[in-house]
Design a protein around this motif. Structure first.
Motif, PDB file in Angstrom:
ATOM      1  N   LEU A  10       0.854  -1.275   0.198  1.00 21.46           N
ATOM      2  CA  LEU A  10      -0.124  -0.080  -0.057  1.00 21.46           C
ATOM      3  C   LEU A  10       1.003   1.342   0.015  1.00 21.46           C
ATOM      4  O   LEU A  10       1.790   1.385   0.841  1.00 21.46           O
ATOM      5  N   LEU A  11       0.371   2.377  -0.903  1.00 19.10           N
ATOM      6  CA  LEU A  11       1.393   3.409  -0.872  1.00 19.10           C
ATOM      7  C   LEU A  11       0.754   4.510  -0.319  1.00 19.10           C
ATOM      8  O   LEU A  11      -0.392   4.801  -0.404  1.00 19.10           O
ATOM      9  N   LEU A  12       1.538   5.248   0.504  1.00 17.32           N
ATOM     10  CA  LEU A  12       1.153   6.426   1.056  1.00 17.32           C
ATOM     11  C   LEU A  12       1.392   7.702   0.636  1.00 17.32           C
ATOM     12  O   LEU A  12       2.572   7.756   0.244  1.00 17.32           O
ATOM     13  N   GLN A  13       0.549   8.760   0.547  1.00 19.58           N
ATOM     14  CA  GLN A  13       1.008  10.028  -0.123  1.00 19.58           C
ATOM     15  C   GLN A  13       0.158  10.872   0.808  1.00 19.58           C
ATOM     16  O   GLN A  13      -1.108  10.942   0.863  1.00 19.58           O
ATOM     17  N   GLU A  14       0.883  11.783   1.681  1.00 21.78           N
ATOM     18  CA  GLU A  14      -0.044  12.815   2.656  1.00 21.78           C
ATOM     19  C   GLU A  14      -0.850  12.227   3.362  1.00 21.78           C
ATOM     20  O   GLU A  14      -1.984  12.558   3.575  1.00 21.78           O
ATOM     21  N   ILE A  29      -7.018   6.384  -3.572  1.00 24.60           N
ATOM     22  CA  ILE A  29      -7.960   5.310  -3.174  1.00 24.60           C
ATOM     23  C   ILE A  29      -8.424   5.344  -1.898  1.00 24.60           C
ATOM     24  O   ILE A  29      -9.322   4.225  -1.616  1.00 24.60           O
ATOM     25  N   GLY A  30      -8.282   5.955  -0.952  1.00 19.70           N
ATOM     26  CA  GLY A  30      -8.843   5.887   0.222  1.00 19.70           C
ATOM     27  C   GLY A  30      -7.932   6.034   1.694  1.00 19.70           C
ATOM     28  O   GLY A  30      -7.022   6.505   1.400  1.00 19.70           O
ATOM     29  N   ASP A  31      -8.545   5.744   2.533  1.00 18.03           N
ATOM     30  CA  ASP A  31      -7.835   5.683   3.924  1.00 18.03           C
ATOM     31  C   ASP A  31      -7.249   4.611   4.635  1.00 18.03           C
ATOM     32  O   ASP A  31      -7.591   3.511   4.611  1.00 18.03           O
ATOM     33  N   PRO A  32      -5.759   4.828   4.785  1.00 13.48           N
ATOM     34  CA  PRO A  32      -5.019   3.626   5.127  1.00 13.48           C
ATOM     35  C   PRO A  32      -5.451   2.787   6.380  1.00 13.48           C
ATOM     36  O   PRO A  32      -5.503   1.732   6.520  1.00 13.48           O
ATOM     37  N   ILE A  33      -6.003   3.461   7.376  1.00 12.54           N
ATOM     38  CA  ILE A  33      -6.469   2.748   8.699  1.00 12.54           C
ATOM     39  C   ILE A  33      -7.516   1.859   8.184  1.00 12.54           C
ATOM     40  O   ILE A  33      -7.757   0.918   8.609  1.00 12.54           O
ATOM     41  N   ASN A  34      -8.732   2.556   7.377  1.00 11.10           N
ATOM     42  CA  ASN A  34      -9.749   1.752   7.085  1.00 11.10           C
ATOM     43  C   ASN A  34      -9.053   0.390   6.325  1.00 11.10           C
ATOM     44  O   ASN A  34      -9.920  -0.551   6.449  1.00 11.10           O
ATOM     45  N   ASP A  64       3.489   9.622  13.428  1.00  6.86           N
ATOM     46  CA  ASP A  64       2.024   9.437  13.934  1.00  6.86           C
ATOM     47  C   ASP A  64       1.074   8.478  13.046  1.00  6.86           C
ATOM     48  O   ASP A  64       0.440   7.620  13.856  1.00  6.86           O
ATOM     49  N   LEU A  65       1.271   8.409  11.820  1.00 10.12           N
ATOM     50  CA  LEU A  65       0.548   7.606  11.264  1.00 10.12           C
ATOM     51  C   LEU A  65       1.145   5.892  11.289  1.00 10.12           C
ATOM     52  O   LEU A  65       0.205   5.381  11.310  1.00 10.12           O
ATOM     53  N   ILE A  66       2.284   5.882  11.287  1.00 12.94           N
ATOM     54  CA  ILE A  66       2.943   4.845  11.416  1.00 12.94           C
ATOM     55  C   ILE A  66       2.300   4.092  12.612  1.00 12.94           C
ATOM     56  O   ILE A  66       2.064   2.703  12.683  1.00 12.94           O
ATOM     57  N   ASN A  67       2.452   5.000  13.841  1.00 16.34           N
ATOM     58  CA  ASN A  67       1.791   4.301  15.070  1.00 16.34           C
ATOM     59  C   ASN A  67       0.539   3.946  14.988  1.00 16.34           C
ATOM     60  O   ASN A  67       0.125   2.839  15.669  1.00 16.34           O
ATOM     61  N   ARG A  68      -0.225   4.684  14.467  1.00 18.53           N
ATOM     62  CA  ARG A  68      -1.951   4.255  14.056  1.00 18.53           C
ATOM     63  C   ARG A  68      -1.878   3.116  13.409  1.00 18.53           C
ATOM     64  O   ARG A  68      -2.655   2.047  13.928  1.00 18.53           O
ATOM     65  N   LEU A  69      -1.080   2.909  12.278  1.00 17.11           N
ATOM     66  CA  LEU A  69      -1.004   1.819  11.433  1.00 17.11           C
ATOM     67  C   LEU A  69      -0.850   0.578  12.284  1.00 17.11           C
ATOM     68  O   LEU A  69      -1.319  -0.484  12.232  1.00 17.11           O
ATOM     69  N   ALA A  70       0.227   0.513  13.125  1.00 19.45           N
ATOM     70  CA  ALA A  70       0.723  -0.736  13.608  1.00 19.45           C
ATOM     71  C   ALA A  70      -0.237  -0.872  14.930  1.00 19.45           C
ATOM     72  O   ALA A  70      -0.223  -2.040  15.181  1.00 19.45           O
ATOM     73  N   THR A  71      -0.611  -0.047  15.455  1.00 17.94           N
ATOM     74  CA  THR A  71      -1.840  -0.353  16.586  1.00 17.94           C
ATOM     75  C   THR A  71      -2.861  -1.048  15.793  1.00 17.94           C
ATOM     76  O   THR A  71      -3.432  -1.895  16.789  1.00 17.94           O
TER      77      THR A  71
END
Length: 253
Positions: A10-14, A29-34, A64-71
């Motif tokens: 999955l590719l992240l941009q902003e 294409i959407g929200d990474p957490i979802n 911050d985003l990495i922490n949310r993804l890992a959680t």
């Protein structure tokens, strides 16, 4: 015999998810957490997140985003993008990420892989290798940061990364990225015959048969894809999906 892992990339941009075609024209294409929550339900083997702009923009990873993804993530997680020093890796791993993928800095400073592997262990260090054909059809290393002073021999570079301590290689075909027309099996064979560490094949998968070919014919230890897990139908409607485990076992994955 170890089974072949099937991994969404999955590719992240902003802070959003995007998908590219041949590394160009990122489409939101959407929200990474979802996406992580959906992949949790589908019992995915592993997830790889790559920030496509962090290295080009010379900025830190989005901690911050990495922490949310890992959680949120219930499966092993690998993150790549903006990694240029040991402290950055340490901060990423503190979030709960199991592995880091290093791309641009491995090209610029190969010895960093040895340093990182000595500190965190080879199993933590994935070297991401992007490959693009030149006008003569020859495989060449591709640098997203625009650094042209990189080695051209892809197989030799893969062997060097193994020798320096990389535990795994993420091999991505720029020419096949997002096309959903199949992997570059010749490229995969070239690298898997050169190294003894696991190779994750990426770039071009459009169906389960492509996974089988990359694994059984190409020798890949794992297969990765983006489009086939986020798009559905000829009009490419966004739909997060993943094959059922029994379906993968049926074809020998």
């Amino acid at each position: 015999m170890l089974r072949t892992r099937v991994i969404p990339v999955l590719l992240l941009q902003e802070a959003g998810l995007v998908k590219t075609v041949k590394f160009k024209n990122p489409e939101y294409i959407g929200d990474p957490i979802n996406a992580v929550r959906i992949f949790n339900e589908k019992e995915v083997d592993e997830l790889i997140f790559l920030d496509i702009n962090a290295s080009k923009e010379h900025r830190d990873p989005p901690y911050d985003l990495i922490n949310r993804l890992a959680t949120e993530c219930f499966m092993p997680l690998c993150y790549g993008g903006g990694i240029r020093d040991i402290d950055t890796i340490r901060n990423i791993l503190k979030s709960g990420v199991e592995k880091v993928a290093i791309n641009s800095f491995a090209l610029e400073n190969p010895e960093f892989i040895q340093e990182a592997a000595s500190v965190f262990g080879s199993s933590t260090i994935v070297v991401s290798i992007d490959v693009k054909k030149n006008l003569l059809g020859q495989y060449r290393l591709h640098s997203s940061t625009g650094n042209m002073n990189v080695k051209n021999d892809v197989a030799a570079f893969a062997g060097q990364m193994e020798a320096l301590g990389a535990g795994e290689l993420l091999l991505n075909s720029v020419d096949n990225d997002g096309t959903m027309q199949g992997y570059d099996i010749k490229l995969i064979k070239q690298i898997t015959s050169q190294v003894n560490i696991p190779v994750i094949a990426c770039g071009g998968a459009g169906k389960i048969g492509d996974f089988v070919q990359a694994s059984h014919e190409g020798g890949a230890s794992a297969v990765a894809a983006g489009s086939t897990f986020v798009f559905h139908g000829k009009h490419k409607a966004v739909l997060i999906t993943y094959p059922a485990q029994k379906e993968l076992r049926k074809v020998g994955l």
